[in-house]
Design a protein around this motif. Structure first.
Motif, PDB file in Angstrom:
ATOM      1  N   ILE A   1       0.831  -1.205   0.000  1.00  0.00           N
ATOM      2  CA  ILE A   1       0.000   0.000   0.000  1.00  0.00           C
ATOM      3  C   ILE A   1       0.866   1.255   0.000  1.00  0.00           C
ATOM      4  O   ILE A   1       0.629   2.192  -0.785  1.00  0.00           O
ATOM      5  CB  ILE A   1      -0.974  -0.006   1.203  1.00  0.00           C
ATOM      6  CG1 ILE A   1      -2.075  -1.055   0.985  1.00  0.00           C
ATOM      7  CG2 ILE A   1      -1.602   1.380   1.399  1.00  0.00           C
ATOM      8  CD1 ILE A   1      -3.074  -1.168   2.115  1.00  0.00           C
TER       9      ILE A   1
ATOM     10  N   SER B   1      -6.811  -1.278  -4.037  1.00  0.00           N
ATOM     11  CA  SER B   1      -6.436  -2.328  -3.098  1.00  0.00           C
ATOM     12  C   SER B   1      -7.664  -2.810  -2.353  1.00  0.00           C
ATOM     13  O   SER B   1      -8.559  -2.031  -2.031  1.00  0.00           O
ATOM     14  CB  SER B   1      -5.408  -1.796  -2.090  1.00  0.00           C
ATOM     15  OG  SER B   1      -5.176  -2.745  -1.045  1.00  0.00           O
TER      16      SER B   1
ATOM     17  N   SER C   1      -8.659  -0.687   4.654  1.00  0.00           N
ATOM     18  CA  SER C   1      -9.314   0.505   4.088  1.00  0.00           C
ATOM     19  C   SER C   1      -8.858   1.780   4.791  1.00  0.00           C
ATOM     20  O   SER C   1      -8.739   2.837   4.165  1.00  0.00           O
ATOM     21  CB  SER C   1     -10.831   0.372   4.148  1.00  0.00           C
ATOM     22  OG  SER C   1     -11.262   0.136   5.478  1.00  0.00           O
TER      23      SER C   1
ATOM     24  N   MET D   1      -5.633   2.758   3.310  1.00  0.00           N
ATOM     25  CA  MET D   1      -5.842   3.331   1.977  1.00  0.00           C
ATOM     26  C   MET D   1      -6.242   4.797   2.075  1.00  0.00           C
ATOM     27  O   MET D   1      -5.759   5.646   1.319  1.00  0.00           O
ATOM     28  CB  MET D   1      -6.918   2.536   1.229  1.00  0.00           C
ATOM     29  CG  MET D   1      -6.464   1.180   0.733  1.00  0.00           C
ATOM     30  SD  MET D   1      -5.179   1.294  -0.553  1.00  0.00           S
ATOM     31  CE  MET D   1      -6.160   1.872  -1.942  1.00  0.00           C
TER      32      MET D   1
ATOM     33  N   VAL E   1     -10.999   1.507  -3.189  1.00  0.00           N
ATOM     34  CA  VAL E   1     -10.850   0.597  -2.054  1.00  0.00           C
ATOM     35  C   VAL E   1     -11.791  -0.579  -2.253  1.00  0.00           C
ATOM     36  O   VAL E   1     -13.007  -0.393  -2.391  1.00  0.00           O
ATOM     37  CB  VAL E   1     -11.191   1.310  -0.725  1.00  0.00           C
ATOM     38  CG1 VAL E   1     -10.976   0.364   0.444  1.00  0.00           C
ATOM     39  CG2 VAL E   1     -10.351   2.569  -0.554  1.00  0.00           C
TER      40      VAL E   1
END
Length: 312
Positions: free
Chosen positions: A84, A101, A105, A108, A278
């Motif tokens: 990430i 990704s 979350s 992200m 996401v």
């Protein structure tokens, strides 16, 4: 076009993500390249097991993974060689045009804010989710979790962001924007919704149609449904359960089939300087493929530039 995909994110990674990348490759055109970010050795092994040439992809090898339960900010700062963190570094540098990704979350969202950052004028980026309509087609619900506590002006901006997304990514002219509330009348609701209603009514940036109640969400009352992230996340999780319940009760219904997250791939983070999607933590290959295709659509639409223009 270069689409970055975190192959280490999600409960079934890297197998599900790599198989999803294969499925996406078969739909993408020759000038649309997938960049797989994560453990290259594991990815190549999965590709070879499926008789698929690694030469179809670009790879950026990473040595760390941010787990689903890790603290987002600490993980982004401490795990600089995670898939990430590296994905956002590439996005910031312009080495990829979008990043998606199915991993953590929170990481992200934090990664997006730390790297590509909010578009100037955006008070808070928001996460959008898709809402199936009974008569066909889709609406979107925004925010579904990025901002649990909101100010009225945030909700107005969510309406603008959602409207621009629906207009430019899905080609719907003059989308209708409604405010989720506990009644249709303008005086209904808490302090937040009453103040937001006034701002949205006066704005020339959106086609505001007023308040809607929870029972209106799946009808054709609006194309963009606006709420704070706390309310939106509760609605989203409840709606996701409908599909699971129909499976458990062995009920076959086309409408509830459209609650299956696989069809939509993921949720876009709107209001930042590059396309970011996401995915669901339990994403399977079909969901990963659709997450990649949503990223592609966001790039092709020039959505980021159109949001920048709207907020100048």
């Amino acid at each position: 076009m270069k689409i970055g995909l975190d192959i280490m994110g999600g409960d079934y990674a890297p197998k599900a993500t790599v198989l999803g990348a294969i499925a996406a490759y078969k739909v993408l055109t020759a000038d649309q390249k997938l960049v797989l970010i994560g453990d290259k050795d594991q990815a190549v092994s999965i590709l070879q097991e499926n008789n698929f040439s690694p030469d179809h992809f670009d790879f950026v090898h990473t040595t760390e993974v941010i787990g689903m339960g890790e603290h987002p900010t600490k993980a982004i700062v401490q795990k600089t060689d995670s898939s990430i963190s590296v994905g956002f570094k590439l996005l910031k540098e312009g080495a990829i045009d979008a990043f998606s990704s199915a991993g953590n979350s929170g990481a992200m969202l934090v990664g997006a804010m730390f790297s590509v950052k909010s578009i100037p004028g955006i008070l808070r980026p928001a996460i959008a989710s898709f809402v199936p309509k009974l008569e066909g087609g889709l609406g979107i619900l925004i925010d579904v979790g990025a901002n649990a506590d909101c100010k009225p002006e945030y909700l107005l901006q969510f309406g603008v962001l959602g409207s621009l997304f629906v207009q430019h990514v899905y080609g719907l002219a003059n989308p209708r924007v409604a405010l989720i509330n506990i009644g249709e009348e303008e005086e209904k609701g808490n302090l937040l919704s009453i103040a937001a209603w006034q701002l949205m009514k006066e704005s020339k940036l959106i086609n505001f149609t007023g308040n809607v109640e929870g029972r209106d969400l799946f009808g054709d009352h609006a194309d963009v449904f606006v709420c704070d992230g706390f309310t939106g996340n509760v609605i989203l999780k409840l709606a996701e359960s409908f599909y699971v319940v129909t499976l458990k009760r062995k009920l076959k219904d086309e409408f509830f089939d459209r609650f299956n997250y696989e069809q939509y791939g993921g949720s876009p983070i709107l209001g930042i300087n590059a396309p970011v999607v996401v995915g669901h933590g339990i994403s399977n290959p079909e969901a990963i493929k659709n997450m990649v295709l949503l990223s592609k659509n966001m790039i092709e639409s020039g959505l980021t530039d159109k949001i920048k223009l709207a907020f100048q």
